[in-house]
Design an enzyme around this catalytic site. Structure first.
Site, PDB file in Angstrom:
ATOM      1  N   HIS A 194      44.851  39.849  34.360  1.00  0.00           N
ATOM      2  CA  HIS A 194      44.378  38.698  35.137  1.00  0.00           C
ATOM      3  C   HIS A 194      44.588  37.379  34.388  1.00  0.00           C
ATOM      4  O   HIS A 194      43.755  36.471  34.436  1.00  0.00           O
ATOM      5  CB  HIS A 194      42.899  38.852  35.508  1.00  0.00           C
ATOM      6  CG  HIS A 194      42.602  40.071  36.331  1.00  0.00           C
ATOM      7  ND1 HIS A 194      42.823  40.128  37.692  1.00  0.00           N
ATOM      8  CD2 HIS A 194      42.124  41.288  35.985  1.00  0.00           C
ATOM      9  CE1 HIS A 194      42.478  41.327  38.149  1.00  0.00           C
ATOM     10  NE2 HIS A 194      42.053  42.054  37.124  1.00  0.00           N
TER      11      HIS A 194
ATOM     12  N   ASN B 201      38.305  42.807  43.242  1.00  0.00           N
ATOM     13  CA  ASN B 201      39.687  42.534  43.642  1.00  0.00           C
ATOM     14  C   ASN B 201      39.746  42.206  45.128  1.00  0.00           C
ATOM     15  O   ASN B 201      38.721  42.222  45.822  1.00  0.00           O
ATOM     16  CB  ASN B 201      40.585  43.746  43.348  1.00  0.00           C
ATOM     17  CG  ASN B 201      40.875  43.928  41.873  1.00  0.00           C
ATOM     18  OD1 ASN B 201      41.250  42.983  41.176  1.00  0.00           O
ATOM     19  ND2 ASN B 201      40.704  45.145  41.379  1.00  0.00           N
TER      20      ASN B 201
END
Length: 480
Positions: A54, A127
């Site tokens: 990320h 997510n």
């Protein structure tokens, strides 16, 4: 208006910021030019290590507003009354790419929320998909390495990820989502979000309820055509970052409705599937969505590094009335995320303004690099102690994860559950013919240079999901 004086980090005024001290007009440069040395040394250290996962992301401040009463499920004060507002910070991201990578790659999107509540910070790190590729955290480093670069060529290699997936059939559900039309969202505003894992809520009587968190975009779902996504990757790799920033600057504040699925402990014990398996969803027919509230993003960060790059999310940040679950992936993330922040930002990362609670807090943590507050002053740095003015435990019932554990300690095969195919099959059957063809075309494009033995293993898996699925990919790859 008085003119600001340029100073060094120590506050002393700087006489000349244009010229280094040298021995004569042609040099060489002198090492006793402490202003030059300070500038160069600081510049060398301006990049903290990027997130291992990320790394590329965008974020914004906003508010969460309660619209429905869920106090029978949770005693957390942020849910205490309808209309109550809590400040939040949300960060969106891609997963596998580096900080300079494109926003429009085919990849899950991280969807992390930090709630600055009156009882401390509460993080839900999820997510834009309701499931994940693996169900046991011991496989997380292996999986993420397949999304990174080959150690020899330093190039992305589709053989790595498809090889891993061909040996990990629990990934098929997430793979089907990833290569569907929702695999490349059109920016961050036009996608749903999920806590993905099973979490828990605890009420004032200590009764625990298992929940799944859902955030449904009020902007509607929009996805990018793969060709358009590739074009944007070359012309505007920061497409999603710019879209979010510009929308908020214009006052077009994005919103998401917040919902939960609810499962009692008794239902979980009787449920036909493991309710803590993050590779599977709960049926919304059996466990419908219950409205909780909404959140709105309405303020951009003033400084990207200070507020976005240094933002540290961790599912270990829980508050009374909320909690975790036995989900094996979530359990590993509880350690891994906080530990990653201690390495990446520093042991005192929770003191930074973006990470610090907005409520009063006190603990016995002391010292460490970059301790920029009073470091506890002259107060005691151990506990228990006899000083009634120092922080003391509440002696209230443990609110986070009431233990209900059974069975001998051991290593258990998480792949004993062999039903890898029913949920991706249900998803495949929901798709229109056009969506099925796009899914197949996307996978065929990704597997063009993948080794034959890996391709054959994957086609076997896809065929078990649905014959049309496997045969469509075989045809696209010109295989029998």
């Amino acid at each position: 208006m008085s003119k600001k004086i340029l100073t060094g980090a120590n506050g002393a005024p700087v006489a000349d910021n244009q010229n280094a001290r040298t021995a004569g007009p042609r040099g060489p440069v002198l090492i006793d030019d402490f202003h030059l040395i300070e500038k160069l040394a600081h510049f060398n250290r301006e990049n903290i290590p990027e997130r291992r996962v990320h790394a590329k992301g965008a974020a914004a401040h906003g508010k969460f507003v309660v619209t429905k009463d869920i106090t029978k499920y949770s005693c957390a004060k942020l849910f205490s009354q309808v209309g109550k507002e809590t400040p939040i910070f949300a960060r969106f991201s891609t997963v596998g790419g580096e900080r300079g990578s494109a926003d429009t790659v085919r990849d899950p999107r991280g969807f992390s929320l930090k709630f600055y509540t009156e009882e401390g910070n509460w993080d839900i790190v999820g997510n834009n998909t309701p499931v994940f590729f693996i169900r046991d955290s011991i496989k997380f480093p292996d999986f993420i390495r397949t999304q990174k670069r080959d150690p020899k060529s330093n190039l992305k290699d589709p053989n790595m990820m498809w090889d891993f997936w061909s040996h990990s059939p629990e990934a098929l559900h997430q793979v089907t989502i990833l290569f569907s039309d929702r695999g490349i969202p059109d920016g961050f505003r036009f996608m749903h979000g999920y806590g993905s894992h099973t979490y828990s809520l605890i009420n004032k009587d200590g009764v625990r309820t298992w929940v799944k968190w859902h955030y449904r975009t009020q902007q509607g779902i929009k996805n990018l055509d793969p060709q358009k996504a590739d074009e944007l990757a070359g012309t505007n790799p920061d497409y999603a970052t710019q879209d979010l920033f510009d929308a908020i600057e214009k006052g077009d504040f994005p919103k998401w409705g917040v919902y939960i699925q609810i499962m009692t402990e008794e239902q979980a014990k009787q449920y036909k599937e493991n309710p803590f398996d993050v590779t599977k969803v709960w049926s919304q027919k059996e466990f419908p969505l219950h409205e909780v509230g909404y959140f709105e993003l309405n303020r951009n960060p003033e400084n990207y590094f200070a507020e976005v790059e240094q933002a540290a999310f961790a599912p270990s940040n829980v508050i009374p009335g909320t909690g975790l679950s036995p989900d094996k992936m979530l359990q590993g993330r509880v350690f891994a995320y906080a530990d990653a922040q201690r390495y990446r930002v520093g042991t005192n990362y929770q003191l930074l303004p973006i990470n610090a609670p907005k409520c009063p807090y006190a603990n016995y943590q002391r010292d460490g690099a970059m301790r920029f507050d009073s470091n506890g002053g002259g107060s005691l740095n151990y506990e228990p102690n006899s000083d009634e003015t120092t922080p003391k435990q509440t002696n209230l019932r443990e609110p986070y994860f009431p233990a209900d554990l059974s069975g001998p300690a051991g290593i258990y095969d998480h792949r004993e559950d062999g039903d890898y195919y029913s949920q991706p099959a249900a998803l495949f059957n929901l798709m229109t013919p056009e969506q099925k063809q796009l899914l197949i075309d996307n996978i065929v494009g990704s597997m063009q240079d993948v080794k034959t033995d890996v391709v054959k293993r994957m086609i076997e898996h896809f065929t078990k999901i649905h014959p049309d699925y496997g045969q469509g990919i075989a045809k696209g790859l010109k295989l029998k």
